[in-house]
Design a protein around this motif. Structure first.
Motif, PDB file in Angstrom:
ATOM      1  N   LYS A  63     -50.548 -83.260 -71.254  1.00 34.06           N
ATOM      2  CA  LYS A  63     -50.356 -84.012 -72.486  1.00 34.06           C
ATOM      3  C   LYS A  63     -51.255 -83.471 -73.583  1.00 34.06           C
ATOM      4  CE  LYS A  63     -48.790 -88.548 -71.403  1.00 34.06           C
ATOM      5  NZ  LYS A  63     -48.188 -89.007 -72.581  1.00 34.06           N
ATOM      6  N   LEU A  64     -50.685 -83.400 -74.777  1.00 36.85           N
ATOM      7  CA  LEU A  64     -51.429 -83.154 -76.003  1.00 36.85           C
ATOM      8  C   LEU A  64     -50.986 -84.254 -76.963  1.00 36.85           C
ATOM      9  CD1 LEU A  64     -51.170 -79.273 -76.522  1.00 36.85           C
ATOM     10  CD2 LEU A  64     -53.133 -80.568 -75.711  1.00 36.85           C
ATOM     11  N   GLU A  65     -51.727 -85.335 -76.990  1.00 41.37           N
ATOM     12  CA  GLU A  65     -51.382 -86.552 -77.724  1.00 41.37           C
ATOM     13  C   GLU A  65     -50.003 -87.039 -77.300  1.00 41.37           C
ATOM     14  OE1 GLU A  65     -52.037 -86.313 -81.954  1.00 41.37           O
ATOM     15  OE2 GLU A  65     -54.030 -87.126 -81.641  1.00 41.37           O
ATOM     16  N   ASP A  66     -49.032 -87.088 -78.247  1.00 40.42           N
ATOM     17  CA  ASP A  66     -47.695 -87.606 -77.936  1.00 40.42           C
ATOM     18  C   ASP A  66     -46.780 -86.576 -77.279  1.00 40.42           C
ATOM     19  OD1 ASP A  66     -48.287 -90.093 -78.997  1.00 40.42           O
ATOM     20  OD2 ASP A  66     -47.539 -89.589 -80.995  1.00 40.42           O
ATOM     21  N   TRP A  67     -47.293 -85.403 -77.011  1.00 40.31           N
ATOM     22  CA  TRP A  67     -46.471 -84.311 -76.497  1.00 40.31           C
ATOM     23  C   TRP A  67     -46.718 -84.069 -75.018  1.00 40.31           C
ATOM     24  CZ3 TRP A  67     -43.015 -81.720 -79.579  1.00 40.31           C
ATOM     25  CH2 TRP A  67     -43.107 -81.965 -80.954  1.00 40.31           C
ATOM     26  N   GLU A  68     -45.641 -83.775 -74.289  1.00 34.63           N
ATOM     27  CA  GLU A  68     -45.744 -83.249 -72.930  1.00 34.63           C
ATOM     28  C   GLU A  68     -45.439 -81.764 -73.047  1.00 34.63           C
ATOM     29  OE1 GLU A  68     -43.595 -85.196 -69.735  1.00 34.63           O
ATOM     30  OE2 GLU A  68     -43.741 -87.095 -70.831  1.00 34.63           O
ATOM     31  N   VAL A  69     -46.356 -80.944 -72.552  1.00 38.57           N
ATOM     32  CA  VAL A  69     -46.252 -79.497 -72.750  1.00 38.57           C
ATOM     33  C   VAL A  69     -46.323 -78.794 -71.399  1.00 38.57           C
ATOM     34  CG1 VAL A  69     -47.305 -77.501 -73.885  1.00 38.57           C
ATOM     35  CG2 VAL A  69     -47.422 -79.752 -74.983  1.00 38.57           C
ATOM     36  N   THR A  70     -45.486 -77.780 -71.234  1.00 43.07           N
ATOM     37  CA  THR A  70     -45.512 -76.946 -70.036  1.00 43.07           C
ATOM     38  C   THR A  70     -45.452 -75.481 -70.461  1.00 43.07           C
ATOM     39  OG1 THR A  70     -44.258 -78.641 -68.837  1.00 43.07           O
ATOM     40  CG2 THR A  70     -44.423 -76.475 -67.805  1.00 43.07           C
ATOM     41  N   LEU A  71     -46.464 -74.701 -70.066  1.00 47.63           N
ATOM     42  CA  LEU A  71     -46.391 -73.252 -70.243  1.00 47.63           C
ATOM     43  C   LEU A  71     -45.580 -72.740 -69.050  1.00 47.63           C
ATOM     44  CD1 LEU A  71     -47.102 -70.543 -71.543  1.00 47.63           C
ATOM     45  CD2 LEU A  71     -49.239 -70.572 -70.256  1.00 47.63           C
ATOM     46  N   GLU A  72     -44.330 -72.356 -69.327  1.00 44.28           N
ATOM     47  CA  GLU A  72     -43.435 -71.956 -68.245  1.00 44.28           C
ATOM     48  C   GLU A  72     -43.654 -70.519 -67.797  1.00 44.28           C
ATOM     49  OE1 GLU A  72     -39.575 -73.003 -69.925  1.00 44.28           O
ATOM     50  OE2 GLU A  72     -39.646 -74.862 -68.760  1.00 44.28           O
ATOM     51  N   SER A  73     -43.944 -69.625 -68.736  1.00 40.50           N
ATOM     52  CA  SER A  73     -44.141 -68.219 -68.386  1.00 40.50           C
ATOM     53  C   SER A  73     -44.816 -67.504 -69.545  1.00 40.50           C
ATOM     54  CB  SER A  73     -42.801 -67.548 -68.067  1.00 40.50           C
ATOM     55  OG  SER A  73     -41.979 -67.524 -69.226  1.00 40.50           O
ATOM     56  N   PHE A  74     -45.203 -66.258 -69.284  1.00 43.09           N
ATOM     57  CA  PHE A  74     -45.763 -65.417 -70.339  1.00 43.09           C
ATOM     58  C   PHE A  74     -45.384 -63.977 -70.045  1.00 43.09           C
ATOM     59  CE2 PHE A  74     -48.933 -65.010 -67.063  1.00 43.09           C
ATOM     60  CZ  PHE A  74     -49.407 -63.718 -67.191  1.00 43.09           C
ATOM     61  N   GLU A  75     -45.458 -63.156 -71.071  1.00 44.39           N
ATOM     62  CA  GLU A  75     -45.193 -61.728 -70.917  1.00 44.39           C
ATOM     63  C   GLU A  75     -45.904 -60.974 -72.024  1.00 44.39           C
ATOM     64  OE1 GLU A  75     -41.123 -60.463 -72.134  1.00 44.39           O
ATOM     65  OE2 GLU A  75     -40.828 -62.621 -72.483  1.00 44.39           O
ATOM     66  N   PHE A  76     -46.161 -59.700 -71.779  1.00 41.15           N
ATOM     67  CA  PHE A  76     -46.684 -58.803 -72.797  1.00 41.15           C
ATOM     68  C   PHE A  76     -45.549 -57.881 -73.199  1.00 41.15           C
ATOM     69  CE2 PHE A  76     -50.482 -59.881 -70.296  1.00 41.15           C
ATOM     70  CZ  PHE A  76     -51.327 -60.310 -71.309  1.00 41.15           C
ATOM     71  N   GLY A  92     -50.447 -49.728 -81.214  1.00 44.50           N
ATOM     72  CA  GLY A  92     -51.675 -49.922 -80.441  1.00 44.50           C
ATOM     73  C   GLY A  92     -51.886 -51.341 -79.961  1.00 44.50           C
ATOM     74  N   ASN A  93     -50.909 -52.208 -80.198  1.00 45.90           N
ATOM     75  CA  ASN A  93     -51.001 -53.612 -79.798  1.00 45.90           C
ATOM     76  C   ASN A  93     -49.753 -54.032 -79.039  1.00 45.90           C
ATOM     77  OD1 ASN A  93     -53.485 -54.011 -81.130  1.00 45.90           O
ATOM     78  ND2 ASN A  93     -52.449 -54.450 -83.049  1.00 45.90           N
ATOM     79  N   LYS A  94     -49.863 -55.201 -78.417  1.00 48.60           N
ATOM     80  CA  LYS A  94     -48.713 -55.850 -77.788  1.00 48.60           C
ATOM     81  C   LYS A  94     -48.794 -57.337 -78.101  1.00 48.60           C
ATOM     82  CE  LYS A  94     -47.471 -52.849 -73.987  1.00 48.60           C
ATOM     83  NZ  LYS A  94     -48.460 -51.807 -73.848  1.00 48.60           N
ATOM     84  N   PHE A  95     -47.648 -57.990 -78.040  1.00 54.22           N
ATOM     85  CA  PHE A  95     -47.613 -59.443 -78.159  1.00 54.22           C
ATOM     86  C   PHE A  95     -47.839 -60.051 -76.783  1.00 54.22           C
ATOM     87  CE2 PHE A  95     -44.669 -58.946 -81.930  1.00 54.22           C
ATOM     88  CZ  PHE A  95     -45.518 -59.546 -82.840  1.00 54.22           C
ATOM     89  N   LEU A  96     -48.665 -61.064 -76.720  1.00 51.44           N
ATOM     90  CA  LEU A  96     -48.694 -61.969 -75.579  1.00 51.44           C
ATOM     91  C   LEU A  96     -47.728 -63.075 -75.970  1.00 51.44           C
ATOM     92  CD1 LEU A  96     -49.662 -63.386 -73.012  1.00 51.44           C
ATOM     93  CD2 LEU A  96     -51.658 -64.181 -74.293  1.00 51.44           C
ATOM     94  N   ILE A  97     -46.607 -63.163 -75.286  1.00 47.34           N
ATOM     95  CA  ILE A  97     -45.573 -64.144 -75.611  1.00 47.34           C
ATOM     96  C   ILE A  97     -45.663 -65.280 -74.597  1.00 47.34           C
ATOM     97  CG2 ILE A  97     -43.110 -64.540 -75.970  1.00 47.34           C
ATOM     98  CD1 ILE A  97     -42.933 -61.407 -76.345  1.00 47.34           C
ATOM     99  N   LEU A  98     -45.988 -66.465 -75.083  1.00 44.07           N
ATOM    100  CA  LEU A  98     -46.131 -67.654 -74.242  1.00 44.07           C
ATOM    101  C   LEU A  98     -44.875 -68.498 -74.408  1.00 44.07           C
ATOM    102  CD1 LEU A  98     -49.769 -68.470 -75.381  1.00 44.07           C
ATOM    103  CD2 LEU A  98     -49.106 -67.380 -73.230  1.00 44.07           C
TER     104      LEU A  98
END
Length: 188
Positions: A63-76, A92-98
Motif C-alpha cells: 500500500k501507498l496511501e489509497d493505492w495498492e501497488v505491485t511491481l510485477e517485473s523489470f527489465e533493462f 552509454g545508458n539503458k532504461f530500467l523499466i519497472l
C-alpha cells in the motif's frame, strides 16, 4: 643556592613535561573516540533510514496511501516500445523499466505519480548512487495515467542508468514512498 635553584627549575620542567603528555594523549584519544562515535552514528542513521522502508519482493502487493501497488517485473533496455511509439535512451545508458499493476482505492480519479503529492520513486545502486525517474510522453507511463476509483491500471516507470551500473554485480534497490508509506524492493 644556585644549585638548588637549578634542580628546582629542572624538577618543575620535568613535572610540567610529564603533566602535559597525558593531556595531549588523552586529547588525541578523545579526538579518535569522537571520530569513531561520529562514524557509528552515521552508520546508525543510514540503517535507521533504510529501516523506515518496508522491504517487499517483486510480485508482492503493498500500500501507498489509497493505492495498492505491485511491481510485477523489470527489465533493462535501450528502447521503450509501446504500441507503435518508442523512445530510446542516450548513448552509454539503458532504461530500467519497472512494470507495475496499481489499484486506486481512493474515492476519486487520481494519478499515482502526479507531480504534487504523488508517489516518489528512485533506484539506488550499491546503496549510495541515486537515479531518479525519466519521464516519457508514452501511453502507459504511470506519470500520465489517471485511474478511476476502484479501478486497476498497468503501467511502467523508466529510470535511465549508465551501462556500467546495469552490467555491474552490486545491488540495485527501488525506493517508493507516498506520505507515511515507504517501501523498498531489492531487484538485484
Amino acid at each position: 643556592m644556585k644549585r638548588t635553584f637549578i634542580y628546582l627549575f629542572m624538577f618543575c620542567l620535568f613535572l610540567a613535561g610529564c603533566g602535559s603528555n597525558p593531556t595531549s594523549n588523552s586529547l588525541a584519544n578523545e579526538t579518535s573516540k569522537d571520530k569513531i562515535d561520529e562514524k557509528i552514528e552515521e552508520e546508525s542513521k543510514e540503517e535507521q533510514k533504510n529501516e523506515e522502508f518496508e522491504l517487499k519482493q517483486i510480485g508482492e502487493t503493498f500500500k501507498l496511501e489509497d493505492w495498492e501497488v505491485t511491481l510485477e517485473s523489470f527489465e533493462f533496455n535501450k528502447t521503450i516500445i509501446r504500441e507503435s511509439v518508442s523512445t530510446e535512451v542516450n548513448e552509454g545508458n539503458k532504461f530500467l523499466i519497472l512494470n507495475f499493476n496499481v489499484i486506486n482505492n481512493g474515492t476519486e480519479a487520481d494519478q499515482l505519480m502526479k507531480p504534487r503529492n504523488g508517489a516518489s520513486i528512485k533506484a539506488v545502486f550499491n546503496d549510495k548512487y541515486d537515479y531518479e525517474i525519466s519521464l516519457t510522453l508514452m501511453d502507459g507511463d504511470l506519470h500520465h495515467e489517471n485511474v478511476r476509483p476502484l479501478s486497476t491500471a498497468k503501467g511502467f516507470v523508466a529510470i535511465e542508468m549508465p551501462d556500467n551500473v546495469v552490467e555491474a554485480s552490486e545491488s540495485i534497490s527501488i525506493f517508493m514512498e507516498k506520505e507515511e508509506d515507504k517501501v523498498q524492493i531489492n531487484i538485484r
